[in-house]
Motif scaffolding. Structure first.
Motif, PDB file in Angstrom:
ATOM      1  N   MET A 131       0.831  -1.197   0.000  1.00 40.27           N
ATOM      2  CA  MET A 131       0.000   0.000   0.000  1.00 40.27           C
ATOM      3  C   MET A 131       0.870   1.255   0.000  1.00 40.27           C
ATOM      4  O   MET A 131       0.583   2.227  -0.709  1.00 40.27           O
ATOM      5  N   ILE A 132       1.940   1.239   0.787  1.00 35.64           N
ATOM      6  CA  ILE A 132       2.841   2.386   0.827  1.00 35.64           C
ATOM      7  C   ILE A 132       3.456   2.623  -0.546  1.00 35.64           C
ATOM      8  O   ILE A 132       3.545   3.762  -1.021  1.00 35.64           O
ATOM      9  N   ASP A 133       3.866   1.547  -1.216  1.00 36.20           N
ATOM     10  CA  ASP A 133       4.450   1.670  -2.549  1.00 36.20           C
ATOM     11  C   ASP A 133       3.480   2.282  -3.549  1.00 36.20           C
ATOM     12  O   ASP A 133       3.877   3.054  -4.430  1.00 36.20           O
ATOM     13  N   SER A 134       2.213   1.925  -3.417  1.00 32.97           N
ATOM     14  CA  SER A 134       1.219   2.383  -4.388  1.00 32.97           C
ATOM     15  C   SER A 134       0.584   3.720  -4.022  1.00 32.97           C
ATOM     16  O   SER A 134      -0.194   4.269  -4.793  1.00 32.97           O
ATOM     17  N   SER A 135       0.914   4.256  -2.840  1.00 33.20           N
ATOM     18  CA  SER A 135       0.278   5.496  -2.381  1.00 33.20           C
ATOM     19  C   SER A 135       1.297   6.566  -2.024  1.00 33.20           C
ATOM     20  O   SER A 135       1.040   7.419  -1.166  1.00 33.20           O
ATOM     21  N   THR A 136       2.441   6.532  -2.678  1.00 35.63           N
ATOM     22  CA  THR A 136       3.512   7.471  -2.334  1.00 35.63           C
ATOM     23  C   THR A 136       3.077   8.918  -2.464  1.00 35.63           C
ATOM     24  O   THR A 136       3.288   9.738  -1.560  1.00 35.63           O
ATOM     25  N   GLU A 137       2.444   9.265  -3.561  1.00 34.68           N
ATOM     26  CA  GLU A 137       2.042  10.656  -3.790  1.00 34.68           C
ATOM     27  C   GLU A 137       0.960  11.086  -2.801  1.00 34.68           C
ATOM     28  O   GLU A 137       0.964  12.214  -2.315  1.00 34.68           O
ATOM     29  N   GLU A 138       0.039  10.187  -2.514  1.00 31.16           N
ATOM     30  CA  GLU A 138      -1.020  10.509  -1.553  1.00 31.16           C
ATOM     31  C   GLU A 138      -0.434  10.778  -0.174  1.00 31.16           C
ATOM     32  O   GLU A 138      -0.844  11.713   0.523  1.00 31.16           O
ATOM     33  N   LEU A 139       0.543   9.969   0.238  1.00 35.35           N
ATOM     34  CA  LEU A 139       1.166  10.153   1.550  1.00 35.35           C
ATOM     35  C   LEU A 139       1.957  11.455   1.596  1.00 35.35           C
ATOM     36  O   LEU A 139       1.987  12.132   2.624  1.00 35.35           O
ATOM     37  N   LYS A 140       2.599  11.816   0.486  1.00 34.20           N
ATOM     38  CA  LYS A 140       3.376  13.050   0.448  1.00 34.20           C
ATOM     39  C   LYS A 140       2.493  14.278   0.640  1.00 34.20           C
ATOM     40  O   LYS A 140       2.966  15.321   1.102  1.00 34.20           O
ATOM     41  N   SER A 141       1.234  14.162   0.271  1.00 37.58           N
ATOM     42  CA  SER A 141       0.322  15.302   0.386  1.00 37.58           C
ATOM     43  C   SER A 141      -0.127  15.540   1.826  1.00 37.58           C
ATOM     44  O   SER A 141      -0.751  16.563   2.115  1.00 37.58           O
TER      45      SER A 141
END
Length: 302
Positions: free
Chosen positions: A152-162
């Motif tokens: 999930m972290i790999d696939s949500s990098t941009e979302e987490l950065k926001s």
């Protein structure tokens, strides 16, 4: 509240954190100066943890530089390499995976494993090949959840950065605990199994890897004493939220997530973090003397 965090800090000063291996692959920090990477199977010999000590970095920075910066983490994936996880035999992995749906009804038990073996067309006698049976079933679930979180972290990098760092931590802890929701009525049994002496070494390493994965997902690239402090504090937050969740009867565990959000915000408040570290030092000091307590106070108050 932070007794579990104290236990983790005791282990960090007495037990090296190694990398775990399994039937899948995950990332793990290659901080050779902080931790040793020795692959281990789910059948851990606890004697291998005796008379070992971690390589605690010899920091020459000022005490002001050693204050954990919870609010200033940067995204870093370059130092988070993928390593093989503990290898189950193919038939064992099939049985363990098929056993999980039966846990809801039968608990973390040999009966659930027998039902899983039947589901995949294998003789129930294969359960005898598991040296720690229920312990291996819980560990398999923990490994599987860690892999799913990593994916999930790999696939949500941009979302987490926001998100701001505290929101990243809250989101990742919530996602991981939600994986336990279907098994919540049986989770006290899982915690009891993890606490059995024969299962403690693997259980501790799995939780240590989980804390590291969450901090990695939040963008942390700490490589000094802060590495230990951050993961110890997060371990306390995770464990207390996990226990709170067991008695939460609110819809969709909304009270648990509010509790988690408050605890994370507290941790990102430097003054409260200093107070928590002091309480932790006092708890650890009871077993290790006052030297560590004095050290932590100097680090955070100096």
């Amino acid at each position: 509240m932070y007794s579990s965090a104290a236990k983790r800090l005791l282990h960090l000063f007495g037990t090296p954190l190694g990398s775990s291996t399994n039937h899948r692959i995950i990332r793990y920090r290659p901080l050779q100066s902080l931790i040793s990477h020795s692959h281990f199977s789910t059948t851990v010999n606890s004697e291998s943890f005796v008379n070992q000590s971690p390589n605690v970095p010899n920091s020459t920075s000022s005490t002001a530089d050693q204050i954990p910066n919870f609010s200033n983490t940067t995204s870093s994936t370059a130092d988070h390499t993928r390593r093989p996880r503990a290898e189950y035999q193919d038939e064992q992995a099939r049985v363990l995976q098929a056993s999980l749906p039966h846990v809801i009804r039968l608990g973390w038990s040999e009966a659930a494993m027998i039902a899983g073996a039947r589901d995949v067309g294998l003789s129930p006698s294969i359960v005898g090949s598991f040296p720690r049976k229920e312990g291996m079933l819980v560990e398999f679930f923990m490994d599987d959840c860690l892999q799913r979180l990593s994916d999930m972290i790999d696939s949500s990098t941009e979302e987490l950065k926001s998100l701001i760092p505290s929101e990243r931590i809250t989101k990742l802890v919530k996602i991981r605990l939600e994986m336990q929701a279907p098994y919540i009525s049986k989770w006290p049994q899982a915690l009891s199994i993890q606490a059995q002496p024969v299962n403690v070494p693997t259980s501790f390493k799995q939780r240590a890897m989980l804390m590291d994965e969450i901090w990695h997902g939040a963008g942390d690239d700490t490589a000094d004493f802060q590495w230990y402090v951050k993961r110890t504090v997060l371990g306390g937050i995770y464990s207390t939220t996990e226990i709170y969740m067991l008695t939460d009867n609110s819809p969709d565990f909304c009270d648990t997530w509010a509790f988690l959000d408050d605890r994370v915000k507290d941790a990102f408040d430097l003054k409260k973090t200093v107070q928590e570290a002091t309480y932790l030092a006092e708890a650890v000091g009871a077993g290790m003397g006052t030297s560590l307590q004095g050290f932590v106070k100097r680090v955070f108050q100096g």
